[in-house]
Design a protein around this motif. Structure first.
Motif, PDB file in Angstrom:
ATOM      1  N   ASN A 431       0.837  -1.208   0.000  1.00 38.78           N
ATOM      2  CA  ASN A 431       0.000   0.000   0.000  1.00 38.78           C
ATOM      3  C   ASN A 431       0.867   1.251   0.000  1.00 38.78           C
ATOM      4  O   ASN A 431       0.612   2.204  -0.737  1.00 38.78           O
ATOM      5  N   GLU A 432       1.880   1.230   0.858  1.00 36.76           N
ATOM      6  CA  GLU A 432       2.710   2.419   1.027  1.00 36.76           C
ATOM      7  C   GLU A 432       3.605   2.699  -0.172  1.00 36.76           C
ATOM      8  O   GLU A 432       3.891   3.860  -0.478  1.00 36.76           O
ATOM      9  N   MET A 433       4.040   1.651  -0.844  1.00 37.31           N
ATOM     10  CA  MET A 433       4.936   1.853  -1.982  1.00 37.31           C
ATOM     11  C   MET A 433       4.189   1.974  -3.312  1.00 37.31           C
ATOM     12  O   MET A 433       4.798   2.238  -4.341  1.00 37.31           O
ATOM     13  N   ILE A 434       2.874   1.766  -3.290  1.00 35.98           N
ATOM     14  CA  ILE A 434       2.091   1.891  -4.525  1.00 35.98           C
ATOM     15  C   ILE A 434       1.169   3.106  -4.464  1.00 35.98           C
ATOM     16  O   ILE A 434       1.183   3.955  -5.354  1.00 35.98           O
ATOM     17  N   SER A 435       0.351   3.193  -3.427  1.00 39.07           N
ATOM     18  CA  SER A 435      -0.750   4.160  -3.398  1.00 39.07           C
ATOM     19  C   SER A 435      -0.324   5.526  -2.856  1.00 39.07           C
ATOM     20  O   SER A 435       0.438   5.618  -1.895  1.00 39.07           O
ATOM     21  N   GLU A 459      -7.024  -1.781  -0.663  1.00 35.29           N
ATOM     22  CA  GLU A 459      -7.933  -1.495   0.450  1.00 35.29           C
ATOM     23  C   GLU A 459      -8.409  -2.794   1.106  1.00 35.29           C
ATOM     24  O   GLU A 459      -8.471  -2.897   2.331  1.00 35.29           O
ATOM     25  N   LYS A 460      -8.718  -3.751   0.263  1.00 32.64           N
ATOM     26  CA  LYS A 460      -9.234  -5.033   0.770  1.00 32.64           C
ATOM     27  C   LYS A 460      -8.191  -5.748   1.631  1.00 32.64           C
ATOM     28  O   LYS A 460      -8.521  -6.394   2.626  1.00 32.64           O
ATOM     29  N   SER A 461      -6.927  -5.624   1.236  1.00 31.45           N
ATOM     30  CA  SER A 461      -5.871  -6.333   1.982  1.00 31.45           C
ATOM     31  C   SER A 461      -5.721  -5.788   3.398  1.00 31.45           C
ATOM     32  O   SER A 461      -5.255  -6.497   4.294  1.00 31.45           O
ATOM     33  N   ILE A 473      -5.214 -12.136  -1.546  1.00 38.51           N
ATOM     34  CA  ILE A 473      -5.337 -10.755  -2.035  1.00 38.51           C
ATOM     35  C   ILE A 473      -3.962 -10.189  -2.377  1.00 38.51           C
ATOM     36  O   ILE A 473      -3.769  -9.548  -3.418  1.00 38.51           O
ATOM     37  N   VAL A 474      -3.009 -10.445  -1.495  1.00 39.17           N
ATOM     38  CA  VAL A 474      -1.651  -9.938  -1.718  1.00 39.17           C
ATOM     39  C   VAL A 474      -1.047 -10.560  -2.980  1.00 39.17           C
ATOM     40  O   VAL A 474      -0.301  -9.898  -3.722  1.00 39.17           O
ATOM     41  N   TYR A 475      -1.373 -11.810  -3.238  1.00 40.89           N
ATOM     42  CA  TYR A 475      -0.929 -12.459  -4.492  1.00 40.89           C
ATOM     43  C   TYR A 475      -1.423 -11.650  -5.702  1.00 40.89           C
ATOM     44  O   TYR A 475      -0.689 -11.381  -6.652  1.00 40.89           O
ATOM     45  N   GLN A 476      -2.712 -11.284  -5.666  1.00 40.86           N
ATOM     46  CA  GLN A 476      -3.299 -10.557  -6.802  1.00 40.86           C
ATOM     47  C   GLN A 476      -2.671  -9.167  -6.942  1.00 40.86           C
ATOM     48  O   GLN A 476      -2.453  -8.682  -8.057  1.00 40.86           O
ATOM     49  N   ILE A 477      -2.373  -8.533  -5.821  1.00 38.73           N
ATOM     50  CA  ILE A 477      -1.750  -7.201  -5.862  1.00 38.73           C
ATOM     51  C   ILE A 477      -0.404  -7.274  -6.577  1.00 38.73           C
ATOM     52  O   ILE A 477      -0.087  -6.445  -7.452  1.00 38.73           O
ATOM     53  N   GLN A 478       0.393  -8.276  -6.213  1.00 39.09           N
ATOM     54  CA  GLN A 478       1.710  -8.407  -6.846  1.00 39.09           C
ATOM     55  C   GLN A 478       1.590  -8.634  -8.356  1.00 39.09           C
ATOM     56  O   GLN A 478       2.367  -8.093  -9.151  1.00 39.09           O
ATOM     57  N   LYS A 479       0.590  -9.421  -8.738  1.00 36.05           N
ATOM     58  CA  LYS A 479       0.407  -9.724 -10.163  1.00 36.05           C
ATOM     59  C   LYS A 479       0.052  -8.452 -10.942  1.00 36.05           C
ATOM     60  O   LYS A 479       0.643  -8.168 -12.001  1.00 36.05           O
TER      61      LYS A 479
END
Length: 530
Positions: A431-435, A459-461, A473-479
């Motif tokens: 979250n911190e390094m993306i958003s 947000e969901k994570s 969820i974290v898997y999907q974020i990385q993808k």
């Protein structure tokens, strides 16, 4: 600072005392311990004075304690003796250690914790977010109830293990904390009391707090000294602990120095100003990834002492690392096709052009390395060569790290090489390094909000308290991150430190990093007798 004496004078006095045969006073028989640092100045060691990178937090952590802390295995009590979470009430309850005192002798109370959260709501502390916290109340002198406004998965990492607790009786009258440098601004409840900071020389002096609730620290005085040559500093006795280059390890071991290694908790990456064209187009960023050969950077720039980074950012040592994250093996043709799809054509000089203008980017490069050290490398030079081979002209600009950080923060750049830790800690680092919502104040965040699906997952994570579901969820974020590439992860350097074992202190790297993921061996528990 008026009340402080200069560190050089102190060192001279200390040396004279030792020569006079006065015995050491520390709990382990050691009067002082020195830590070498290549940068030196990390700001004043309080929550509003330290520089917003890991070494700055560490300087502060000697003085200010948190509710919980981490040892080699995980969370342990700090100011809070015990804690529990009631999911039905969405409330954390912390019971404070009755022996905890501030450096001025006053008792640490539940009201201090209540005050701290309220104060950070008015004056945000860069390392944490208080937005997920609802009501906070004290129950007696030593019990604190923190009710969440909504489920918040990183609570223990952020609020419990990273948020420095402030003394209410000091800060309640302070309206502008960033300008507050009175000696009282350094009254904490940690194992050491701050005594001096020489900004020009980059040195710090701390003294043990004898009434520390976990027992007096093993070493009476803790000193940070600026050193550009840690190997020499260690072998000559100028320093007792230092971050070292990985190739130094073997020779130091032969000299009786203890060498320790960390997990892959720090990443070097290429920041991209996605507010500018053509960098705003995902296809162009993917073309950059195809042109940047990570393997060549690792082998030629770091003699193999690094690991290729995941394009999903999270450390490959992290429990939630997604091994199915998309990759970008070096491919000149794929990169060319993506750039041509944006209307660019090769000119006679081999560089892409559009509307009669050569495709040219400025690349900011500095010497930032793991642990905040300043180490010269060839990353900028290699990336410039790789991009120019792919038809993108590059102006390489070498700058001091603080200057680079300042330009990144103001979006005054196109490409910039930077790096940070936290990638083996709680996945809130994504979250911190993306958003921009979570990393708006960071000098290493991509601050990228253009993908609605990614924003929703981030947000969901945060609200998913079930770790198995959170991992999905974290898997999907990385993808998605690897597809969007708001920044391009490059490599994880091998991280090592060395220390003098004759000092009787066993330094260690903390799994997942100190606090919310700082990959340094300077865990204060090393100096506390347990």
């Amino acid at each position: 600072m008026k009340y402080c004496f200069r560190i050089s004078a102190f060192i001279t006095i200390a040396a004279l005392i030792m020569l006079a045969g006065i015995p050491a006073q520390g709990a382990s028989g050691q009067r002082e311990l020195r830590i070498a640092d290549g940068t030196g100045d990390w700001g004043y060691p309080n929550p509003f004075g330290h520089y917003p990178r890991g070494p700055g937090y560490i300087r502060m952590s000697w003085v200010f304690d948190t509710l919980v802390w981490k040892d080699q295995k995980g969370y342990i009590p700090a100011l809070a003796d015990s804690w529990k979470y009631d999911p039905a009430a969405m409330t954390f309850t912390f019971h404070l250690n009755p022996r905890a005192k501030w450096h001025d002798g006053k008792q640490v109370t539940a009201e201090d914790v209540v005050f701290t959260i309220g104060y950070y709501r008015k004056h945000p502390y860069r390392f944490i977010k208080t937005t997920g916290i609802g009501a906070v109340s004290a129950k007696g002198a030593r019990t604190v109830l923190i009710k969440l406004a909504k489920p918040y998965a990183p609570f223990l990492s952020d609020i419990g293990g990273t948020m420095p607790i402030l003394p209410k009786h000091v800060w309640e009258s302070v309206a502008d904390p960033e300008k507050y440098l009175d000696p009282k601004a350094f009254i904490g409840s940690g194992p050491y009391q701050f005594r001096d900071f020489d900004k020009t020389g980059g040195s710090y002096l701390y003294e043990a707090f004898p009434d520390y609730y976990q027992g007096p620290p093993q070493v009476e005085r803790l000193i940070y000294v600026r050193s550009g040559k840690p190997l020499i500093s260690l072998t000559t006795g100028e320093a007792d602990l230092a971050n070292i280059q990985p190739e130094m390890g073997e020779s130091l071991v032969k000299k009786g120095v203890k060498v320790i290694s960390d997990e892959r908790g720090w990443v070097k990456k290429l920041l991209i100003n996605h507010h500018k064209k053509p960098l705003s187009d995902k296809r162009f960023r993917q073309a950059l990834a195809y042109l940047i050969d990570q393997k060549e950077i690792v082998e030629q720039g770091h003699r193999g002492f690094a690991t290729l980074a995941s394009y999903g950012l999270l450390s490959i040592d992290h429990d939630m690392y997604n091994p199915g994250t998309p990759t970008y093996l070096y491919d000149l043709q794929k990169a060319s096709r993506l750039i041509e799809a944006l209307g660019f054509k090769r000119g006679k000089d081999g560089f892409f052009q559009k509307d009669g203008k050569k495709l040219k980017l400025a690349l900011l490069s500095s010497n930032i390395a793991a642990g905040g050290e300043s180490v010269a490398d060839r990353d900028g030079e290699i990336i410039k060569r790789q991009l120019e081979k792919g038809g993108i002209a590059v102006e390489l600009v070498n700058m001091e790290q603080a200057t680079t950080d300042g330009r990144i923060k103001k979006w005054d750049f196109e490409l910039a090489i930077s790096g940070h830790g936290g990638i083996s800690g709680d996945p809130v680092i994504l979250n911190e390094m993306i958003s921009s919502v979570y990393g708006g104040g960071s000098v290493t965040s991509a601050r990228y909000d253009d993908n609605a699906a990614l924003n929703k997952l981030l947000e969901k994570s945060l609200v998913e308290m079930d770790q198995v579901k959170r991992k999905e969820i974290v898997y999907q974020i990385q993808k998605i991150y690897a597809q969007e590439l708001p920044a391009i992860p490059l490599y994880y350097p091998q991280t090592k430190a060395a220390y003098n074992p004759r000092k009787g202190v066993d330094w260690f790297y903390t799994k997942g990093g100190i606090a919310k993921g700082i990959p340094l061996p300077q865990n204060k528990l090393s100096l506390i007798k347990r």
